[in-house]
Design a protein around this motif. Structure first.
Motif, PDB file in Angstrom:
ATOM      1  N   ASP A 130     -26.592 -11.357  -2.669  1.00 20.17           N
ATOM      2  CA  ASP A 130     -26.530 -11.656  -4.099  1.00 20.17           C
ATOM      3  C   ASP A 130     -27.428 -12.858  -4.374  1.00 20.17           C
ATOM      4  OD1 ASP A 130     -25.972 -12.095  -6.739  1.00 20.17           O
ATOM      5  OD2 ASP A 130     -23.927 -12.801  -6.435  1.00 20.17           O
ATOM      6  N   ARG A 184     -26.454 -22.089  -9.448  1.00 18.08           N
ATOM      7  CA  ARG A 184     -25.383 -21.438  -8.685  1.00 18.08           C
ATOM      8  C   ARG A 184     -24.085 -22.219  -8.767  1.00 18.08           C
ATOM      9  NH1 ARG A 184     -27.911 -19.177  -2.968  1.00 18.08           N
ATOM     10  NH2 ARG A 184     -29.212 -17.564  -3.937  1.00 18.08           N
ATOM     11  N   ASP A 185     -22.994 -21.484  -8.938  1.00 16.68           N
ATOM     12  CA  ASP A 185     -21.665 -22.076  -8.868  1.00 16.68           C
ATOM     13  C   ASP A 185     -21.185 -22.020  -7.425  1.00 16.68           C
ATOM     14  OD1 ASP A 185     -21.650 -22.563 -11.544  1.00 16.68           O
ATOM     15  OD2 ASP A 185     -20.338 -20.901 -12.090  1.00 16.68           O
ATOM     16  N   ARG A 233     -13.806 -17.431  -8.933  1.00 17.33           N
ATOM     17  CA  ARG A 233     -15.105 -17.020  -9.448  1.00 17.33           C
ATOM     18  C   ARG A 233     -16.181 -18.057  -9.114  1.00 17.33           C
ATOM     19  NH1 ARG A 233     -16.515 -13.231 -12.948  1.00 17.33           N
ATOM     20  NH2 ARG A 233     -14.328 -12.855 -13.492  1.00 17.33           N
ATOM     21  N   CYS A 234     -17.181 -17.655  -8.361  1.00 20.22           N
ATOM     22  CA  CYS A 234     -18.306 -18.507  -8.005  1.00 20.22           C
ATOM     23  C   CYS A 234     -19.367 -17.629  -7.356  1.00 20.22           C
ATOM     24  CB  CYS A 234     -17.879 -19.625  -7.040  1.00 20.22           C
ATOM     25  SG  CYS A 234     -17.352 -19.043  -5.410  1.00 20.22           S
ATOM     26  N   HIS A 235     -20.519 -18.206  -7.035  1.00 25.18           N
ATOM     27  CA  HIS A 235     -21.551 -17.449  -6.325  1.00 25.18           C
ATOM     28  C   HIS A 235     -21.388 -17.588  -4.818  1.00 25.18           C
ATOM     29  CE1 HIS A 235     -25.455 -16.706  -4.404  1.00 25.18           C
ATOM     30  NE2 HIS A 235     -25.715 -15.896  -5.413  1.00 25.18           N
ATOM     31  N   THR A 236     -21.241 -18.844  -4.344  1.00 26.97           N
ATOM     32  CA  THR A 236     -21.223 -19.123  -2.915  1.00 26.97           C
ATOM     33  C   THR A 236     -20.039 -19.993  -2.550  1.00 26.97           C
ATOM     34  OG1 THR A 236     -23.643 -18.972  -2.713  1.00 26.97           O
ATOM     35  CG2 THR A 236     -22.491 -20.204  -0.998  1.00 26.97           C
ATOM     36  N   ARG A 268     -17.838 -12.920  -2.411  1.00 31.12           N
ATOM     37  CA  ARG A 268     -18.658 -14.123  -2.543  1.00 31.12           C
ATOM     38  C   ARG A 268     -19.657 -14.218  -1.387  1.00 31.12           C
ATOM     39  NH1 ARG A 268     -16.690 -13.207  -6.937  1.00 31.12           N
ATOM     40  NH2 ARG A 268     -14.607 -13.995  -7.441  1.00 31.12           N
ATOM     41  N   THR A 269     -20.802 -14.823  -1.644  1.00 30.02           N
ATOM     42  CA  THR A 269     -21.694 -15.185  -0.553  1.00 30.02           C
ATOM     43  C   THR A 269     -21.013 -16.301   0.230  1.00 30.02           C
ATOM     44  OG1 THR A 269     -23.688 -14.594  -1.773  1.00 30.02           O
ATOM     45  CG2 THR A 269     -23.956 -16.139   0.046  1.00 30.02           C
ATOM     46  N   GLY A 310     -28.608 -13.993  -7.067  1.00 30.11           N
ATOM     47  CA  GLY A 310     -28.186 -14.747  -8.242  1.00 30.11           C
ATOM     48  C   GLY A 310     -29.362 -15.188  -9.096  1.00 30.11           C
TER      49      GLY A 310
END
Length: 424
Positions: free
Chosen positions: A15, A21-22, A115-118, A140-141, A17
């Motif tokens: 991902d 990034r969150d 909820r987040c990216h990494t 998630r990553t 993104g």
């Protein structure tokens, strides 16, 4: 070589993104976590931290991090520190609204699934496995610095992870990750992991018999916590990294080598079938691997210092002395056994390291005792049937067996001042 998909693949983006990034940082008050916070604060245009977690021993630092990063949620593993954390947050935030507070053994896993990216998992110890599985399951990553996630739960992690979902943060595995991008996996002949050799490089097994905790904790290159510093001295840490490399890149154990490189500038190498070798080199600083973990496939400018090529220097490489440091060979055997054997290896080692630091076990006794417990362990389950309960039961057994063995052993002599201080 087998052609199964590797757990960590630099050619595959899970991902990528878009925009800022969150991130969720687990273990934010530890060595990896504090450096990650510094890196994020210096690149606010690239990253936003939504949540932090820590064990709970440094609530004032945790509160300061939360205030600087403006997080939405914060967690501590120790339920009885929630009150102190709230007080520390009130002192840091003043009249501003406080972030959500979670507490308890599953709090970090809850944040890992938020909820987040990494998710950067910088937790120390096998308690990091739960959050690793939670992050993967939530899609998630995962920037993985928690070694134990792979060592004790490798098959569980591999069963959940999607291609490209795991980015390694260990300096050695981040190095391999970058070097592997230069060629096809079918072109790889061998992985070469580098080891600093720790404080006792060049000593014989006989010379290691009476080294003290104080000497062991004096690492010549890296500043780390006590457990990982002892693991570096025994080379258990390097044995663990061999297992990790096998799991991350699906390279057979016989094609993973360890060499001693005292300067710690070359972090690892990939040897290709055409005879070329690619080495990743940088000063010994964990911010570089952290930047790879949270920023990939883009690099984070200025994440770590660069090598001064204008200064004369020499880099040395030596063959590993397996007689004095048998941990790497033992780890290979454990990794090839699979199942719950790595969990037994890791848990027994943690107990032995603790006893060594308390002056109740000699240095050589660490790996010797671990080897005896691994040999005692029943035939491990197949990785295909391994469950989290299997792992936890194996860890409990190994810790109990290690404590029992150590209790009946004759101590190494007078307790050192450092060991006495740790007991008190």
């Amino acid at each position: 070589m087998a052609e199964a998909a590797p757990l960590s693949d630099p050619h595959t983006l899970f991902d990528p993104g878009e925009g800022r990034r969150d991130l969720v940082i687990l273990g934010s008050t530890g060595s990896i976590g504090t450096q990650a916070v510094d890196l994020v604060l210096s690149h606010p245009e690239r990253f936003r931290v939504t949540a932090l977690s820590a064990a709970g021993g440094q609530v004032e630092l945790l509160a300061q991090q939360a205030r600087l990063l403006r997080v939405d949620a914060i967690a501590v593993a120790r339920q009885n520190t929630a009150g102190r954390l709230r007080d520390a947050l009130r002192a840091a935030y003043g009249s501003e609204p406080l972030p959500e507070i979670l507490a308890g053994p599953h709090a970090a896993s809850e944040l890992a699934a938020s909820r987040c990216h990494t998710v950067l998992n910088g937790i120390s110890g096998s308690i990091g496995l739960g959050p690793t599985l939670a992050a993967l399951d939530a899609g998630r990553t995962l920037a993985l610095a928690n070694k134990e996630s792979l060592i004790v739960g490798g098959p569980l992690v591999k069963a959940l992870a999607k291609p490209g979902q795991v980015i390694p943060v260990d300096s050695e595995h981040a190095a391999l990750f970058q070097a592997l991008r230069a060629g096809a996996r079918s072109d790889v002949r061998r992985l070469v992991l580098t080891a600093s050799g720790g404080p006792f490089r060049g000593r014989s097994k006989k010379e290691l018999a009476h080294v003290t905790p104080e000497q062991t904790l004096a690492h010549p290159t890296w500043a780390m916590g006590p457990v990982i510093t002892v693991n570096s001295a025994t080379l258990v840490n390097k044995g663990i990294e061999v297992i990790e490399a096998h799991l991350l890149y699906d390279i057979p154990f016989q094609d993973i080598e360890v060499v001693v490189h005292p300067q710690s500038y070359v972090h690892s190498m990939v040897e290709f079938k055409d005879g070329s070798t690619l080495a990743q080199a940088s000063p010994p600083d964990m911010r570089g691997p952290i930047g790879i973990g949270i920023g990939w496939p883009e690099r984070v400018p200025g994440a770590a210092p660069v090598i001064d090529w204008s200064s004369a220097t020499a880099w040395e490489f030596f063959r590993l002395d397996h007689e004095a440091f048998p941990a790497v060979q033992l780890a290979r055997q454990v990794g090839e056994s699979g199942g719950t054997a790595p969990a037994v290896f890791n848990a027994a080692n943690e107990e032995c390291v603790s006893s060594f630091l308390q002056g109740r076990l000699p240095f050589n006794g660490i790996v010797e005792t671990v080897a005896e417990i691994v040999a005692e362990h029943a035939t491990p389950r197949s990785g295909e049937t391994l469950t989290l309960e299997d792992v936890l039961e194996a860890e409990v057994w190994a810790r109990r067996r290690a404590r029992s063995r150590i209790a009946v052993m004759r101590g190494p002599g007078p307790v050192t001042a450092l060991a006495r201080e740790r007991r008190e």
